[in-house]
Design a protein around this motif. Structure first.
Motif, mmCIF file in Angstrom:
data_model
loop_
_atom_site.group_PDB
_atom_site.id
_atom_site.type_symbol
_atom_site.label_atom_id
_atom_site.label_comp_id
_atom_site.label_asym_id
_atom_site.label_seq_id
_atom_site.Cartn_x
_atom_site.Cartn_y
_atom_site.Cartn_z
ATOM 1 N N SER A 485 28.407 -49.321 30.254
ATOM 2 C CA SER A 485 28.432 -49.468 28.801
ATOM 3 C C SER A 485 29.520 -48.587 28.208
ATOM 4 C CB SER A 485 27.068 -49.084 28.214
ATOM 5 O OG SER A 485 26.795 -47.725 28.476
ATOM 6 N N ILE A 486 29.895 -48.907 26.971
ATOM 7 C CA ILE A 486 30.957 -48.145 26.296
ATOM 8 C C ILE A 486 30.531 -46.696 26.072
ATOM 9 C CG2 ILE A 486 30.179 -48.799 24.006
ATOM 10 C CD1 ILE A 486 33.844 -48.428 25.181
ATOM 11 N N GLU A 487 29.210 -46.450 25.842
ATOM 12 C CA GLU A 487 28.729 -45.083 25.655
ATOM 13 C C GLU A 487 28.871 -44.275 26.949
ATOM 14 O OE1 GLU A 487 27.001 -47.664 22.636
ATOM 15 O OE2 GLU A 487 26.982 -47.742 24.819
ATOM 16 N N TYR A 488 28.577 -44.914 28.082
ATOM 17 C CA TYR A 488 28.708 -44.221 29.369
ATOM 18 C C TYR A 488 30.171 -43.875 29.657
ATOM 19 C CZ TYR A 488 27.794 -43.283 34.327
ATOM 20 O OH TYR A 488 27.688 -42.683 35.548
ATOM 21 N N ILE A 489 31.076 -44.813 29.358
ATOM 22 C CA ILE A 489 32.505 -44.574 29.590
ATOM 23 C C ILE A 489 32.994 -43.432 28.697
ATOM 24 C CG2 ILE A 489 34.800 -45.607 29.430
ATOM 25 C CD1 ILE A 489 33.414 -48.335 30.012
ATOM 26 N N SER A 503 35.426 -45.970 19.125
ATOM 27 C CA SER A 503 36.004 -47.211 18.583
ATOM 28 C C SER A 503 37.424 -47.435 19.099
ATOM 29 C CB SER A 503 35.988 -47.152 17.061
ATOM 30 O OG SER A 503 36.728 -46.033 16.606
ATOM 31 N N ASP A 504 38.209 -46.330 19.243
ATOM 32 C CA ASP A 504 39.580 -46.485 19.771
ATOM 33 C C ASP A 504 39.553 -46.975 21.212
ATOM 34 O OD1 ASP A 504 40.722 -43.503 18.012
ATOM 35 O OD2 ASP A 504 40.433 -45.573 17.345
ATOM 36 N N SER A 510 39.581 -53.981 24.579
ATOM 37 C CA SER A 510 39.546 -55.375 24.137
ATOM 38 C C SER A 510 40.947 -55.981 24.080
ATOM 39 C CB SER A 510 38.860 -55.455 22.772
ATOM 40 O OG SER A 510 39.583 -54.684 21.825
ATOM 41 N N ARG A 511 41.988 -55.122 23.883
ATOM 42 C CA ARG A 511 43.360 -55.636 23.874
ATOM 43 C C ARG A 511 43.829 -56.027 25.273
ATOM 44 N NH1 ARG A 511 46.814 -51.248 20.886
ATOM 45 N NH2 ARG A 511 45.097 -49.943 21.551
ATOM 46 N N LEU A 512 43.321 -55.315 26.287
ATOM 47 C CA LEU A 512 43.730 -55.594 27.669
ATOM 48 C C LEU A 512 42.736 -56.559 28.302
ATOM 49 C CD1 LEU A 512 44.624 -51.934 28.625
ATOM 50 C CD2 LEU A 512 46.225 -53.745 28.082
ATOM 51 N N GLN A 513 42.869 -57.838 27.973
ATOM 52 C CA GLN A 513 41.902 -58.826 28.422
ATOM 53 C C GLN A 513 42.033 -59.139 29.906
ATOM 54 O OE1 GLN A 513 42.354 -62.206 25.898
ATOM 55 N NE2 GLN A 513 41.704 -61.110 24.037
ATOM 56 N N TRP A 531 31.154 -53.289 30.360
ATOM 57 C CA TRP A 531 32.584 -53.529 30.634
ATOM 58 C C TRP A 531 32.817 -53.445 32.142
ATOM 59 C CZ3 TRP A 531 36.245 -54.968 27.144
ATOM 60 C CH2 TRP A 531 35.924 -54.856 25.800
ATOM 61 N N LYS A 532 33.640 -54.378 32.666
ATOM 62 C CA LYS A 532 33.970 -54.387 34.089
ATOM 63 C C LYS A 532 35.494 -54.399 34.266
ATOM 64 C CE LYS A 532 29.857 -56.680 35.927
ATOM 65 N NZ LYS A 532 29.342 -57.798 36.749
ATOM 66 N N PHE A 533 35.934 -53.892 35.409
ATOM 67 C CA PHE A 533 37.364 -53.870 35.738
ATOM 68 C C PHE A 533 37.729 -55.181 36.450
ATOM 69 C CE2 PHE A 533 41.410 -52.181 36.592
ATOM 70 C CZ PHE A 533 41.767 -52.492 37.880
#
Length: 542
Positions: A485-489, A503-504, A510-513, A531-533
């Motif tokens: 999750s974004i909080e974990y990252i 947010s940044d 999200s820009r690097l799809q 989110w996954k790589f």
């Protein structure tokens, strides 16, 4: 203007001279009081309250000083009758008087007027003015009434206490009727009944002590005594039945106690087996402490129950010896049977005592062996434990040194990243200035720079800091193949830099799809965004 003071009653606080109760920390504001032939002016509120003497018990009389020289008894009545019913006024020629009221609470109302200045009519002559001083006065009549009241209260208290004692006193036995042939027949019938026997025997005893026995009534008394004697056999049988029940209860108690002792022995054996070296090393310190405490408690309880059982057996032996002494007058056959039973019981007791003694000896030997083993094994065990502790301490120190070195290295990297960030920002500012200058100089340069600026703006990574973030996040998500999750990252990134905004980071990812992708996992309330790589797959696509 008020022509007079309204009448004061205890049920109307605040409507007369005396105001309602005022808190002690609030200053009292007194007002002007207008009477028919005089006016009372309040004292200065800043002055201290007038002094008063100690209140005598049962005080109903007040001393009033500072009266005007021209003041009459009618004016005194006019001023003080509003405080309550006046019984008597004793006025002196020296501008003071004594006023006796009907009740004690009226004195408190009169004391409220202490300190007021009185003026007769509208005259300003010195003889028509004065300052009232009201204080408690000691009178023999008040003291006498108070003592009478106290004596009356004491009498009421004594009467109440006497009534309470009479209420709690046990009832006296009912009176015994006088002897007559009719009453004699009733008592004789009651003597035959087991439930009414106690009452009838008491009546018979009273008649005999009164001297009701004579030649004419001797036969009746003899028959009643004979009826009383017939209950002896019943009482003996009841006693024997109760003794039998008691013996059975004792036997049951002894059997239950012996069963409890056996279970205690088993529990203690469990504790002793757990205390042996084979099992003892696998327990923690807290568990060992609890086991040792439980073992001590169980042994103490077992010893108490064992002493109790031995005491019961001693009592039985004493009872048996007493029975032997009493049975000396019986026949030889009964003596022989008693001796046989006693010898059998003694044999059983002797065997049981011998078994207990052997068990205690075995326990003592086992304890001695275990203590010897413990003392022998303590030294190498202690040395091994010390060595292990020293090795653990050395390992912890080395780990601490490594962590400190790594922390210093991370700090140096962070400072380097901050410096790089500043340089990049400066370069961006210089580029922006150059672009603005170029746009002002020529329009053709605008046309040529426009696609360059568009390509710069269209690129997803705008700075070296974002490139570093992309690399760190890619490494982190590569370690977590199921996503995060974004909080974990962000919690991981905050360890490197606290100024990173969630947010940044989300906007950058999200820009690097082709590098990161977002997926929904879970069902219902457990739904979560992860989110996954996906850089290896995106490389093929791009």
């Amino acid at each position: 203007m008020m022509t007079g003071i309204p009448p004061i009653t205890p049920m109307m606080p605040g409507l007369g001279i005396v105001p309602p109760p005022i808190p002690p920390d609030m200053p009292v504001v007194k007002e002007i009081i207008h009477c028919k032939s005089c006016t009372l002016f309040p004292p200065n509120p800043n002055l201290p309250p007038p002094a008063t003497r100690e209140r005598p018990p049962g005080c109903k009389t007040v001393f009033v000083g500072g009266l005007p020289e021209n003041g009459t008894e009618q004016i005194i009545v006019e001023v003080f009758e509003q405080c309550g019913e006046i019984i008597a006024i004793r006025k002196s020629k020296k501008n003071f008087c004594h006023i006796r009221f009907a009740e004690e609470y009226m004195v408190d109302k009169a004391l409220y007027l202490s300190g007021y200045r009185i003026r007769l009519g509208s005259s300003t002559d010195k003889k028509d003015t004065g300052r009232l001083h009201v204080d408690f006065a000691q009178a023999r009549d008040d003291l006498y009434e108070w003592e009478c009241k106290q004596r009356m209260l004491a009498r009421e208290e004594r009467h109440r206490r006497r009534m309470e004692e009479e209420r709690l006193r046990p009832p006296s036995p009912p009176p015994v009727v006088h002897y007559s042939d009719h009453e004699c027949s009733i008592v004789a019938e009651k003597l035959k009944d087991d439930s009414k026997f106690s009452e009838a025997v008491q009546t018979l005893l009273t008649w005999i002590e009164r001297g009701e026995v004579n030649r004419r009534s001797a036969n009746n008394f003899y028959s009643m005594i004979q009826s009383a004697n017939s209950h002896v056999r019943r009482l003996v049988n009841e006693k024997a039945a109760h003794e039998k029940d008691m013996e059975e209860a004792k036997e049951k108690f002894k059997q239950a106690l012996s069963g409890i002792l056996i279970q205690f022995e088993q529990i203690v054996a469990v504790y002793h087996s757990a205390s042996k070296q084979k099992a003892w090393d696998h327990f923690t310190k807290a568990q060992r402490k609890n086991i040792s405490v439980w073992c001590k408690q169980a042994e103490e309880i077992r010893n108490i129950h064992n002493d109790e059982l031995m005491g019961i057996r001693r009592e039985e032996e004493m009872e048996m010896s007493d029975d032997e002494i009493e049975e000396t007058t019986e026949t030889k056959e009964t003596e022989e049977s008693a001796l046989v039973s006693q010898t059998e019981a003694l044999k059983e007791e002797n065997d049981s005592l011998r078994w207990q003694l052997d068990a205690y000896r075995n326990e003592v030997e086992l304890l001695k062996q275990e203590q010897g083993k413990a003392h022998r094994e303590d030294d190498p065990n202690k040395e091994q434990q010390l060595k292990l502790l020293q090795q653990a301490l050395q390992g912890m120190q080395q780990h601490l040194l490594k962590v400190q070195e790594e922390y210093k290295r991370k700090e140096a990297e962070l400072e380097k990243i901050k410096d790089d960030k500043l340089q990049v920002e400066k370069m961006l500012e210089n580029l922006k200035e150059k672009e603005s200058c170029a746009s002002r100089l020529c329009a053709s340069s605008q046309d040529s720079d426009y696609p360059l600026e568009k390509t710069l703006n269209s690129s997803p990574i705008k700075s070296e800091r974002e490139a570093l973030l992309v690399g760190i996040i890619s490494t982190f998500l590569h370690v977590h193949p199921f996503g995060a999750s974004i909080e974990y990252i962000c919690s991981y990134l905050h360890r490197l830099d606290n100024k990173i905004c969630t947010s940044d980071v989300e906007c950058l990812m999200s820009r690097l799809q082709h590098t990161f992708k977002q997926e929904m996992t879970g069902v219902g309330a457990s739904l979560e965004k992860r989110w996954k790589f996906c850089g290896f797959e995106g490389l093929k696509l791009t």
